[in-house]
Design a protein around this motif. Structure first.
Motif, PDB file in Angstrom:
ATOM      1  N   ASN A  98       6.902  36.072  -9.821  1.00 35.24           N
ATOM      2  CA  ASN A  98       7.753  35.906  -8.647  1.00 35.24           C
ATOM      3  C   ASN A  98       8.668  34.700  -8.872  1.00 35.24           C
ATOM      4  O   ASN A  98       8.238  33.556  -8.820  1.00 35.24           O
ATOM      5  CB  ASN A  98       6.883  35.697  -7.410  1.00 35.24           C
ATOM      6  N   LEU A  99       9.945  34.972  -9.115  1.00 35.49           N
ATOM      7  CA  LEU A  99      10.880  33.893  -9.436  1.00 35.49           C
ATOM      8  C   LEU A  99      11.288  33.066  -8.219  1.00 35.49           C
ATOM      9  O   LEU A  99      12.001  32.073  -8.371  1.00 35.49           O
ATOM     10  CB  LEU A  99      12.107  34.451 -10.143  1.00 35.49           C
ATOM     11  N   THR A 100      10.842  33.455  -7.026  1.00 35.66           N
ATOM     12  CA  THR A 100      11.106  32.621  -5.862  1.00 35.66           C
ATOM     13  C   THR A 100      10.144  31.440  -5.788  1.00 35.66           C
ATOM     14  O   THR A 100      10.316  30.552  -4.969  1.00 35.66           O
ATOM     15  CB  THR A 100      11.000  33.425  -4.544  1.00 35.66           C
ATOM     16  N   ALA A 101       9.141  31.431  -6.652  1.00 33.32           N
ATOM     17  CA  ALA A 101       8.191  30.316  -6.683  1.00 33.32           C
ATOM     18  C   ALA A 101       8.914  29.051  -7.122  1.00 33.32           C
ATOM     19  O   ALA A 101       9.594  29.035  -8.143  1.00 33.32           O
ATOM     20  CB  ALA A 101       7.042  30.634  -7.638  1.00 33.32           C
ATOM     21  N   SER A 102       8.770  28.010  -6.323  1.00 35.12           N
ATOM     22  CA  SER A 102       9.440  26.756  -6.664  1.00 35.12           C
ATOM     23  C   SER A 102       8.508  25.557  -6.631  1.00 35.12           C
ATOM     24  O   SER A 102       8.866  24.480  -7.082  1.00 35.12           O
ATOM     25  CB  SER A 102      10.614  26.512  -5.714  1.00 35.12           C
ATOM     26  N   LYS A 103       7.311  25.751  -6.085  1.00 39.70           N
ATOM     27  CA  LYS A 103       6.331  24.674  -6.012  1.00 39.70           C
ATOM     28  C   LYS A 103       4.973  25.218  -6.424  1.00 39.70           C
ATOM     29  O   LYS A 103       4.674  26.392  -6.247  1.00 39.70           O
ATOM     30  CB  LYS A 103       6.221  24.127  -4.584  1.00 39.70           C
ATOM     31  N   VAL A 104       4.153  24.321  -6.947  1.00 41.88           N
ATOM     32  CA  VAL A 104       2.814  24.713  -7.343  1.00 41.88           C
ATOM     33  C   VAL A 104       1.862  23.576  -7.008  1.00 41.88           C
ATOM     34  O   VAL A 104       2.255  22.413  -6.994  1.00 41.88           O
ATOM     35  CB  VAL A 104       2.746  25.076  -8.859  1.00 41.88           C
ATOM     36  N   ARG A 105       0.632  23.939  -6.701  1.00 41.82           N
ATOM     37  CA  ARG A 105      -0.413  22.933  -6.465  1.00 41.82           C
ATOM     38  C   ARG A 105      -1.618  23.320  -7.307  1.00 41.82           C
ATOM     39  O   ARG A 105      -2.043  24.479  -7.332  1.00 41.82           O
ATOM     40  CB  ARG A 105      -0.796  22.897  -4.990  1.00 41.82           C
ATOM     41  N   LEU A 106      -2.168  22.347  -8.012  1.00 43.27           N
ATOM     42  CA  LEU A 106      -3.364  22.547  -8.830  1.00 43.27           C
ATOM     43  C   LEU A 106      -4.548  21.926  -8.101  1.00 43.27           C
ATOM     44  O   LEU A 106      -4.516  20.758  -7.733  1.00 43.27           O
ATOM     45  CB  LEU A 106      -3.186  21.889 -10.203  1.00 43.27           C
ATOM     46  N   TYR A 107      -5.580  22.730  -7.884  1.00 44.61           N
ATOM     47  CA  TYR A 107      -6.807  22.267  -7.238  1.00 44.61           C
ATOM     48  C   TYR A 107      -7.923  22.281  -8.259  1.00 44.61           C
ATOM     49  O   TYR A 107      -8.199  23.318  -8.876  1.00 44.61           O
ATOM     50  CB  TYR A 107      -7.123  23.185  -6.055  1.00 44.61           C
ATOM     51  N   LEU A 108      -8.570  21.136  -8.478  1.00 41.25           N
ATOM     52  CA  LEU A 108      -9.656  20.985  -9.456  1.00 41.25           C
ATOM     53  C   LEU A 108     -10.962  20.684  -8.744  1.00 41.25           C
ATOM     54  O   LEU A 108     -11.010  19.826  -7.855  1.00 41.25           O
ATOM     55  CB  LEU A 108      -9.351  19.841 -10.423  1.00 41.25           C
ATOM     56  N   PHE A 109     -12.037  21.365  -9.161  1.00 43.90           N
ATOM     57  CA  PHE A 109     -13.357  21.121  -8.589  1.00 43.90           C
ATOM     58  C   PHE A 109     -14.424  21.432  -9.626  1.00 43.90           C
ATOM     59  O   PHE A 109     -14.157  22.079 -10.625  1.00 43.90           O
ATOM     60  CB  PHE A 109     -13.556  21.925  -7.300  1.00 43.90           C
ATOM     61  N   GLU A 146     -18.620  11.274 -22.866  1.00 43.69           N
ATOM     62  CA  GLU A 146     -19.218  11.629 -24.156  1.00 43.69           C
ATOM     63  C   GLU A 146     -19.789  13.041 -24.185  1.00 43.69           C
ATOM     64  O   GLU A 146     -20.298  13.463 -25.223  1.00 43.69           O
ATOM     65  CB  GLU A 146     -20.322  10.625 -24.489  1.00 43.69           C
ATOM     66  N   THR A 147     -19.730  13.732 -23.065  1.00 39.09           N
ATOM     67  CA  THR A 147     -20.250  15.095 -23.005  1.00 39.09           C
ATOM     68  C   THR A 147     -19.160  16.023 -22.460  1.00 39.09           C
ATOM     69  O   THR A 147     -18.303  15.589 -21.686  1.00 39.09           O
ATOM     70  CB  THR A 147     -21.477  15.181 -22.074  1.00 39.09           C
ATOM     71  N   PRO A 148     -19.190  17.285 -22.850  1.00 43.19           N
ATOM     72  CA  PRO A 148     -18.211  18.242 -22.303  1.00 43.19           C
ATOM     73  C   PRO A 148     -18.403  18.395 -20.792  1.00 43.19           C
ATOM     74  O   PRO A 148     -19.510  18.255 -20.279  1.00 43.19           O
ATOM     75  CB  PRO A 148     -18.535  19.554 -23.017  1.00 43.19           C
ATOM     76  N   VAL A 149     -17.319  18.690 -20.095  1.00 45.32           N
ATOM     77  CA  VAL A 149     -17.362  18.882 -18.646  1.00 45.32           C
ATOM     78  C   VAL A 149     -16.707  20.224 -18.316  1.00 45.32           C
ATOM     79  O   VAL A 149     -15.599  20.498 -18.763  1.00 45.32           O
ATOM     80  CB  VAL A 149     -16.626  17.743 -17.910  1.00 45.32           C
ATOM     81  N   THR A 150     -17.419  21.032 -17.561  1.00 51.37           N
ATOM     82  CA  THR A 150     -16.870  22.316 -17.117  1.00 51.37           C
ATOM     83  C   THR A 150     -16.211  22.112 -15.763  1.00 51.37           C
ATOM     84  O   THR A 150     -16.838  21.628 -14.822  1.00 51.37           O
ATOM     85  CB  THR A 150     -17.978  23.374 -17.028  1.00 51.37           C
ATOM     86  N   VAL A 151     -14.942  22.467 -15.701  1.00 54.37           N
ATOM     87  CA  VAL A 151     -14.127  22.277 -14.500  1.00 54.37           C
ATOM     88  C   VAL A 151     -13.644  23.634 -14.006  1.00 54.37           C
ATOM     89  O   VAL A 151     -13.296  24.506 -14.796  1.00 54.37           O
ATOM     90  CB  VAL A 151     -12.905  21.382 -14.830  1.00 54.37           C
ATOM     91  N   HIS A 152     -13.616  23.799 -12.713  1.00 50.79           N
ATOM     92  CA  HIS A 152     -13.040  24.991 -12.090  1.00 50.79           C
ATOM     93  C   HIS A 152     -11.679  24.591 -11.543  1.00 50.79           C
ATOM     94  O   HIS A 152     -11.497  23.475 -11.060  1.00 50.79           O
ATOM     95  CB  HIS A 152     -13.930  25.512 -10.968  1.00 50.79           C
ATOM     96  N   TYR A 153     -10.726  25.497 -11.620  1.00 46.99           N
ATOM     97  CA  TYR A 153      -9.388  25.177 -11.143  1.00 46.99           C
ATOM     98  C   TYR A 153      -8.705  26.406 -10.580  1.00 46.99           C
ATOM     99  O   TYR A 153      -9.064  27.528 -10.885  1.00 46.99           O
ATOM    100  CB  TYR A 153      -8.532  24.572 -12.262  1.00 46.99           C
ATOM    101  N   ARG A 154      -7.717  26.137  -9.751  1.00 45.63           N
ATOM    102  CA  ARG A 154      -6.927  27.220  -9.186  1.00 45.63           C
ATOM    103  C   ARG A 154      -5.530  26.696  -8.913  1.00 45.63           C
ATOM    104  O   ARG A 154      -5.362  25.591  -8.415  1.00 45.63           O
ATOM    105  CB  ARG A 154      -7.550  27.704  -7.890  1.00 45.63           C
ATOM    106  N   PHE A 155      -4.531  27.479  -9.264  1.00 46.96           N
ATOM    107  CA  PHE A 155      -3.144  27.154  -8.960  1.00 46.96           C
ATOM    108  C   PHE A 155      -2.731  27.904  -7.700  1.00 46.96           C
ATOM    109  O   PHE A 155      -3.029  29.082  -7.545  1.00 46.96           O
ATOM    110  CB  PHE A 155      -2.217  27.573 -10.108  1.00 46.96           C
ATOM    111  N   TYR A 156      -2.049  27.213  -6.806  1.00 43.33           N
ATOM    112  CA  TYR A 156      -1.469  27.806  -5.606  1.00 43.33           C
ATOM    113  C   TYR A 156       0.044  27.742  -5.767  1.00 43.33           C
ATOM    114  O   TYR A 156       0.597  26.681  -6.079  1.00 43.33           O
ATOM    115  CB  TYR A 156      -1.862  27.016  -4.354  1.00 43.33           C
ATOM    116  N   TRP A 157       0.729  28.847  -5.538  1.00 43.12           N
ATOM    117  CA  TRP A 157       2.176  28.938  -5.693  1.00 43.12           C
ATOM    118  C   TRP A 157       2.848  29.015  -4.330  1.00 43.12           C
ATOM    119  O   TRP A 157       2.357  29.700  -3.426  1.00 43.12           O
ATOM    120  CB  TRP A 157       2.541  30.173  -6.505  1.00 43.12           C
ATOM    121  N   TYR A 158       4.022  28.344  -4.200  1.00 42.20           N
ATOM    122  CA  TYR A 158       4.766  28.306  -2.947  1.00 42.20           C
ATOM    123  C   TYR A 158       6.246  28.571  -3.204  1.00 42.20           C
ATOM    124  O   TYR A 158       6.768  28.228  -4.271  1.00 42.20           O
ATOM    125  CB  TYR A 158       4.626  26.939  -2.271  1.00 42.20           C
ATOM    126  N   ASP A 159       6.925  29.126  -2.192  1.00 43.96           N
ATOM    127  CA  ASP A 159       8.375  29.307  -2.293  1.00 43.96           C
ATOM    128  C   ASP A 159       9.089  28.074  -1.735  1.00 43.96           C
ATOM    129  O   ASP A 159       8.439  27.088  -1.353  1.00 43.96           O
ATOM    130  CB  ASP A 159       8.820  30.599  -1.606  1.00 43.96           C
TER     131      ASP A 159
END
Length: 121
Positions: A109-120, A65-78
């Motif tokens: 970078n078009l060699t990127a083929s995987k990504v990971r999302l980290y939420l905290f 019922e209340t807004p939540v502030t989230v931090h995130y970061r994407f990590y890219w992999y070949d």
């Protein structure tokens, strides 16, 4: 007995030899437990190619019922599982109460083929 104690000591030391968590690059979503406790849910990020760039996105949903502030970061992999640099800094997004918001990352970078999302929080 002495051999058993030495083996136990070696296993304990081996477990403590690194303070970095093991990360599996095929795991595309990592959420700290505090994010789940705050009422935030999401799916794994999706990948797309757009205008000569790779784009990753994920929709965050807030069940509270209340807004939540989230931090995130994407990590890219070949294809080999190597992290692509430069790394993006962590971003911040506020998810409205009983609402949703999309988090996005783009990389040229078009060699990127995987990504990971980290939420905290």
């Amino acid at each position: 007995m002495r051999l058993c104690l030495c083996g136990l000591l070696l296993m304990t030391l081996a477990g403590c030899s690194s303070n970095k968590p093991m990360i599996n690059t095929s795991q595309s979503l990592v959420m700290e437990s505090s994010v789940l406790s705050a009422g935030i849910i999401t799916d794994e990020p999706t990948l797309a190619s757009r205008d000569g760039q790779k784009r990753a996105s994920s929709v965050l949903y807030n069940e509270r019922e209340t807004p939540v502030t989230v931090h995130y970061r994407f990590y890219w992999y070949d294809d080999k599982g190597l992290e692509i640099t430069p790394e993006e800094p962590a971003q911040t997004q506020t998810v409205p109460a009983h609402g949703s918001t999309e988090v996005v990352s783009q990389i040229g970078n078009l060699t990127a083929s995987k990504v990971r999302l980290y939420l905290f929080l």
